[in-house]
Motif scaffolding. Structure first.
Motif, mmCIF file in Angstrom:
data_model
loop_
_atom_site.group_PDB
_atom_site.id
_atom_site.type_symbol
_atom_site.label_atom_id
_atom_site.label_comp_id
_atom_site.label_asym_id
_atom_site.label_seq_id
_atom_site.Cartn_x
_atom_site.Cartn_y
_atom_site.Cartn_z
ATOM 1 N N TYR A 312 3.247 -0.963 6.194
ATOM 2 C CA TYR A 312 2.787 -2.228 5.621
ATOM 3 C C TYR A 312 2.447 -3.265 6.684
ATOM 4 O O TYR A 312 2.045 -4.387 6.352
ATOM 5 N N SER A 313 2.668 -2.905 7.954
ATOM 6 C CA SER A 313 2.415 -3.857 9.055
ATOM 7 C C SER A 313 3.067 -5.212 8.793
ATOM 8 O O SER A 313 2.431 -6.254 8.982
ATOM 9 N N ILE A 314 4.304 -5.194 8.336
ATOM 10 C CA ILE A 314 5.011 -6.468 8.163
ATOM 11 C C ILE A 314 6.034 -6.601 9.297
ATOM 12 O O ILE A 314 6.466 -5.595 9.864
ATOM 13 N N GLY A 340 -2.076 -4.945 -3.312
ATOM 14 C CA GLY A 340 -2.773 -4.362 -2.169
ATOM 15 C C GLY A 340 -2.646 -5.199 -0.914
ATOM 16 O O GLY A 340 -3.338 -4.973 0.063
ATOM 17 N N GLU A 341 -1.761 -6.197 -0.945
ATOM 18 C CA GLU A 341 -1.612 -7.072 0.221
ATOM 19 C C GLU A 341 -0.144 -7.201 0.632
ATOM 20 O O GLU A 341 0.569 -8.068 0.146
ATOM 21 N N PRO A 342 0.274 -6.340 1.564
ATOM 22 C CA PRO A 342 1.705 -6.289 1.931
ATOM 23 C C PRO A 342 2.280 -7.603 2.451
ATOM 24 O O PRO A 342 3.365 -7.998 2.036
ATOM 25 N N TRP A 348 5.714 -13.919 -0.886
ATOM 26 C CA TRP A 348 6.144 -14.361 -2.219
ATOM 27 C C TRP A 348 7.521 -13.819 -2.579
ATOM 28 O O TRP A 348 8.377 -14.545 -3.075
ATOM 29 N N VAL A 349 7.737 -12.539 -2.299
ATOM 30 C CA VAL A 349 9.018 -11.933 -2.683
ATOM 31 C C VAL A 349 10.160 -12.520 -1.846
ATOM 32 O O VAL A 349 11.192 -12.927 -2.362
ATOM 33 N N ILE A 374 2.513 -11.317 -10.170
ATOM 34 C CA ILE A 374 2.382 -11.827 -8.802
ATOM 35 C C ILE A 374 0.981 -11.509 -8.276
ATOM 36 O O ILE A 374 0.336 -12.336 -7.638
ATOM 37 N N ALA A 375 0.496 -10.312 -8.603
ATOM 38 C CA ALA A 375 -0.851 -9.925 -8.173
ATOM 39 C C ALA A 375 -1.878 -10.883 -8.768
ATOM 40 O O ALA A 375 -2.807 -11.336 -8.087
#
Ligand code: ADP
Ligand code: MG
Ligand code: ZN
Length: 479
Positions: A312-314, A340-342, A348-349, A374-375
């Motif tokens: 997820y590249s986070i 679709g946006e990690p 948000w989470v 959320i999406a």
């Protein structure tokens, strides 16, 4: 002199089987006292225990998860002592030949990683519970509840590899996370499903030899464990500094006073007279059972954390927070699937959602916000339909009601004006009604730009899209 603390931990984890270790009685917590007992767990003479296979599978799973070597043959032993909560007069445990040995666990500490050795994991049965004084009609009496006798436990014994209370707590949290991920223990510390005894000693900095240890009992939260260890380290240092010696003893932590006090010393320590349990055969764990357990191991917290960082590249920080529980990690992955946006999902989470849950003392499992909502919310921000600030307000209501964002935005008349021709019309009016300011701006007083933005916002009751307003104002004011 500088001192170093040495800490080794003994953890008891209650296994989530439906029935007890050697009989069919229920393990349910909180039932009427003494309603979940039979002749076997009460230890009537002549009864025969039968080992719970599921408990063995669970213990093997945990052993594999922390890299312990499974002994193909282990032995149940009787640990003999008298106590009112132990009607049999002995507890069945494993002593000289435990289920598994030589494991380890890695913890995150001070921005680095540290490996903590696990000496052994063995299986044993729990004892009953004494209820004293408070909450009981006649506080002159103690009562015994035997529902817990015979409930399956594993004891996980660490090497004396920890040096600070923070390392001890990090180790315990990591251990508890794994047990919960494996779904073999509920990890509930207040109900006693996850209990810890801490062995603490000190030695001069740089010394090889271990000092004499004290064993701390009676701590049922991470906060108390940290407090008890810190208190005990300082107590031992003060004692040695003033010319005394640490004696080997068991000490109880008093959470109301924040101190540890002696419970029993080595001289009074039990001699348990362990001997092999004659009613149980040696436990042979074959390759088949081990492979079956291995094949059902879920992704563990550490592996999940690494995967989140890579897939997820986070940032590592986000991945750590999001994998704190399996429930939260699953929820986050649902959100990513929907958006679709990690990284935006993580914001948000981790940000709004966890903040609101924490305020309410709730878990993500209690949360009404659907990943799809959320999406939808993220989509509305991207389209410019609402501002980031409005979105936070909307999210608060999504959290309270479980409703999707579109309806909330509509009901509150919150839509953002992004339509450029509509905004251009409004801005024309602002310019028309402030000719003097326009002249001064054009003469070089560029600070006045903020004034025009403010006027436009006022005219739209704060609903204008700020980026669009900036762009149009620049064009129209010329500069
Ligand atoms: P005991 O026989 O008193 O129960 P063990 O050798 O079984 O002692 O060790 C119990 C726990 O105490 C283990 O977790 C071990 O790592 C830890 N331990 C042993 N010696 C020390 C010490 N000197 N200081 C701190 N912890 C210790
Ligand atoms: Mg011990
Ligand atoms: Zn029973």
């Amino acid at each position: 002199m500088k001192y170093e603390a040495v800490i080794g931990l003994e953890v008891h984890a209650q296994l989530l089987t439906g029935s007890k270790l050697f009989c069919g009685c229920s393990t349910r917590f909180g039932s009427e006292p003494n309603t979940q007992v039979c002749h076997i767990c009460l230890g009537m003479p002549g009864v025969l225990p039968v080992l719970n296979k599921k408990a063995v599978k669970f213990a093997v799973k945990m052993s594999l998860a922390v890299h312990c070597r499974i002994n193909p043959r282990s032995i149940f032993a009787r640990k003999n002592y008298f106590y009112p909560d132990l009607p049999k007069g002995y507890q069945v445990s494993q002593y000289t030949e435990p289920l598994s040995e030589h494991g380890h666990l890695e913890i995150d500490i001070d921005g680095g990683r540290k490996r903590i050795g696990i000496t052994r994991i063995h299986m044993e049965e729990d004892a009953g519970k004494l209820l004293h004084g408070e909450g009981i009609e006649d506080s002159n009496f103690s009562f015994v509840d035997l529902n817990r006798t015979g409930v399956p436990l594993i004891e996980i014994v660490s090497e004396p590899d920890m040096r600070t209370s923070d390392e001890a707590v990090a180790y315990l949290k990591a251990l508890r996370d794994i047990l919960v991920y494996l779904e073999i223990c509920d990890g509930n510390m207040e109900e006693g499903s996850f209990r810890c005894d801490a062995n603490v000693s000190i030695r001069p900095m740089g010394a090889d030899k271990l000092g004499t240890k004290a064993e701390l009992k009676n701590m049922n939260s991470f906060k108390y464990i940290k407090e008890a260890i810190d208190y005990e380290i300082q107590r031992q240092i003060d004692l040695v500094e003033s010319g005394g010696n640490v004696v080997q003893e068991t000490r109880l932590f008093d959470s109301s006073k924040g101190v540890t006090a002696p419970m029993r010393s080595k001289e009074e320590a039990h001699d348990y007279r362990y001997f092999p349990e004659p009613d149980l055969l040696p436990l042979n764990v074959g390759a088949e059972l081990v492979e079956e357990a291995r094949s059902t191991l879920p992704e563990l917290p550490e592996a999940k954390r690494q995967r989140f960082i890579i897939d997820y590249s986070i940032p590592a920080y986000d991945a750590g927070v999001l994998t704190a529980t399996k429930e939260l990690a699953d929820y986050y992955e649902e959100v990513v699937k929907a958006t679709g946006e990690p990284k935006v999902s993580s914001n948000w989470v981790m940000g709004e959602l966890l903040r609101l849950l924490k305020e309410d003392g709730k878990n993500v499992g209690d949360c009404a916000v659907k990943p799809a909502s959320i999406a939808e919310l993220i989509g509305m921000i991207k389209k410019g339909a609402i501002s980031g600030k409005m979105a936070k307000e909307v999210f608060g209501e999504m959290y309270r009601t479980g409703n999707p964002p579109a309806g909330i935005v509509k009901a509150r008349g919150m839509t953002q004006i992004s339509d450029e021709s509509e905004l251009a019309g409004i801005i024309d009016k602002v310019i028309e009604s402030n000719p003097e300011s326009v002249d001064r701006y054009r003469a070089g007083n560029v600070q006045l730009f903020g004034f025009f933005v403010g006027e436009t916002m006022k005219a739209t009751k704060g609903q204008a899209n700020p980026q669009a307003v900036n762009k149009i104002l620049k064009e129209k004011l010329g500069g």
